[in-house]
Design an enzyme around this catalytic site. Structure first.
Site, PDB file in Angstrom:
ATOM      1  N   ASP A  57      72.869  90.924  64.855  1.00  0.00           N
ATOM      2  CA  ASP A  57      71.673  90.279  64.721  1.00  0.00           C
ATOM      3  C   ASP A  57      70.934  91.546  65.553  1.00  0.00           C
ATOM      4  O   ASP A  57      71.270  91.947  66.603  1.00  0.00           O
ATOM      5  CB  ASP A  57      71.354  88.796  65.073  1.00  0.00           C
ATOM      6  CG  ASP A  57      71.782  87.942  63.983  1.00  0.00           C
ATOM      7  OD1 ASP A  57      72.186  88.424  62.862  1.00  0.00           O
ATOM      8  OD2 ASP A  57      72.042  86.696  64.348  1.00  0.00           O
ATOM      9  N   ARG A  58      69.541  91.493  65.121  1.00  0.00           N
ATOM     10  CA  ARG A  58      68.589  92.294  66.093  1.00  0.00           C
ATOM     11  C   ARG A  58      68.565  91.852  67.682  1.00  0.00           C
ATOM     12  O   ARG A  58      68.332  92.554  68.384  1.00  0.00           O
ATOM     13  CB  ARG A  58      67.194  92.186  65.396  1.00  0.00           C
ATOM     14  CG  ARG A  58      66.177  93.117  65.963  1.00  0.00           C
ATOM     15  CD  ARG A  58      64.683  92.984  65.364  1.00  0.00           C
ATOM     16  NE  ARG A  58      63.808  93.727  66.029  1.00  0.00           N
ATOM     17  CZ  ARG A  58      62.539  93.838  65.915  1.00  0.00           C
ATOM     18  NH1 ARG A  58      62.076  93.267  64.798  1.00  0.00           N
ATOM     19  NH2 ARG A  58      61.899  94.431  66.331  1.00  0.00           N
TER      20      ARG A  58
END
Length: 379
Positions: free
Chosen positions: A228-229
């Site tokens: 994920d970011r």
């Protein structure tokens, strides 16, 4: 499951120790390189001296030839002798054990072609999406989308079937550019920071992990799996499509270890729930192992899991009412972020690549481990 994977949560090396290890390793490498170079040039000087002192025999038929013709013949024979010595030198380098990177650069001759195609190419058939992955275009999964969108041509014909069989003899083009199977495989370990997305490009202009590794290689690499970011930690990037497929397939049970920082302490009851299994909207999930990083701070959790489901670690804790403030992947398969600072990268060693390729080759099922009792404190 041993406690070894979670020791890094408690006892971490000081930066001064890590820097000193790098310094000593660099010093040792420079010394070994100097020795190898000296050895190579000494062997080359010896072989050339032997070539100069070696008598050049002239056949009886050529002795009859006089003048300039005889001189040219002798000169030609000298050139052949030198070429032979150079070949012997290459063999001496291999015998001496000098590493390939210290050898002089080799200029490759142009590839011979027959009818406009390489003369020596593999005729083995493979699915079109696998071919694109081996060419370094993208992963097999992303290649399926490109093929179905009609962006790939085989022998000037658009093919939209990912399983269509092709070989290196076929003329495969992507966006009008002919593709060739990549022979230079690259393996890079990145310690991903937050605010970077694991994709090759982003229409919204956000920062991608490839921007961090753009100076590493001219080959087209892509991330294996996704983070994920807002998740940091170990991320593998490569152009090896076969290895990517293996590490991404659920049957290989690739282990991942995360360090999660929660907004509050994890209770013993919820601790046991995660080990015994939590029912999410897409099915039940349980951790392979779980541990508190510090008995005094039970909001920092080490969790080992092999599921590849999207945002699975965050969803486990969020399902039980916890907010994940930070999530860091400290281990992926056999790789760790040891000695790789946040935002930095390094190439994998040959040993690391070999371990990845033979990882879980027998497809053994993972047996869920029991709670690590000596790292757990009662609430």
């Amino acid at each position: 499951m041993s406690q070894a994977h979670f020791q890094q949560f408690v006892a971490k090396k000081k930066n001064s120790v890590i820097k000193e290890e790098f310094k000593q390793a660099k010093k040792k490498a420079k010394k070994e390189r100097a020795i190898a170079i000296d050895k190579r040039f000494e062997e080359k000087r010896r072989l050339k001296a032997a070539a100069r002192n070696a008598p050049i025999e002239t056949p009886a038929s050529t002795k009859k030839t006089a003048g300039a013709a005889g001189t040219k013949t002798n000169q030609h024979r000298k050139e052949e002798k030198i070429a032979s010595i150079e070949n012997n030198f290459e063999q001496a380098v291999k015998i001496a054990g000098i590493k390939k990177e210290y050898a002089p650069p080799v200029v490759k001759a142009p590839v011979k072609t027959v009818g406009g195609k390489p003369a020596a190419v593999s005729t083995a058939l493979m699915p079109l999406n696998k071919f694109l992955a081996h060419c370094g275009v993208c992963s097999r999964r992303d290649a399926v989308t490109l093929i179905k969108d009609g962006k790939v041509k085989v022998n000037d014909t658009v093919v939209i079937e990912p399983a269509f069989k092709v070989s290196e003899r076929d003329d495969v083009k992507f966006n009008g550019k002919k593709l060739f199977v990549s022979k230079n495989l690259v393996y890079i370990l990145l310690n991903k920071p937050k605010d970077y997305i694991t994709t090759t490009d982003d229409p919204q202009g956000r920062k991608t992990v490839l921007q961090l590794t753009k100076m590493a290689t001219t080959e087209r690499i892509y991330p294996v799996g996704r983070l994920d970011r807002n998740t940091s930690g170990v991320l593998l990037l490569t152009n090896d499509g076969e290895l990517t497929q293996k590490l991404s397939h659920p049957s290989y049970n690739i282990t991942k270890v995360y360090e999660a920082r929660l907004d509050k302490n994890l209770t013993r009851a919820d601790f046991d729930k995660i080990l015994n299994g939590v029912k999410l909207e897409d099915g039940e999930i349980k951790a392979d192992s779980l541990a508190y990083a510090d008995a005094k701070d039970k909001s920092i959790i080490g969790i080992e899991i092999h599921s590849g489901r999207n945002r699975i670690v965050r969803r486990i804790f969020e399902h039980l009412g916890y907010d994940v403030k930070a999530l860091d992947r400290v281990m992926y398969a056999t790789l760790t972020k040891k000695n790789v600072e946040r935002g930095k990268w390094r190439f994998l060693s040959e040993k690391e690549v070999r371990l990845l390729k033979y990882l879980n080759a027998s497809h053994k099922k993972i047996i869920p481990a029991k709670p690590l009792s000596n790292s757990i404190a009662d609430d």
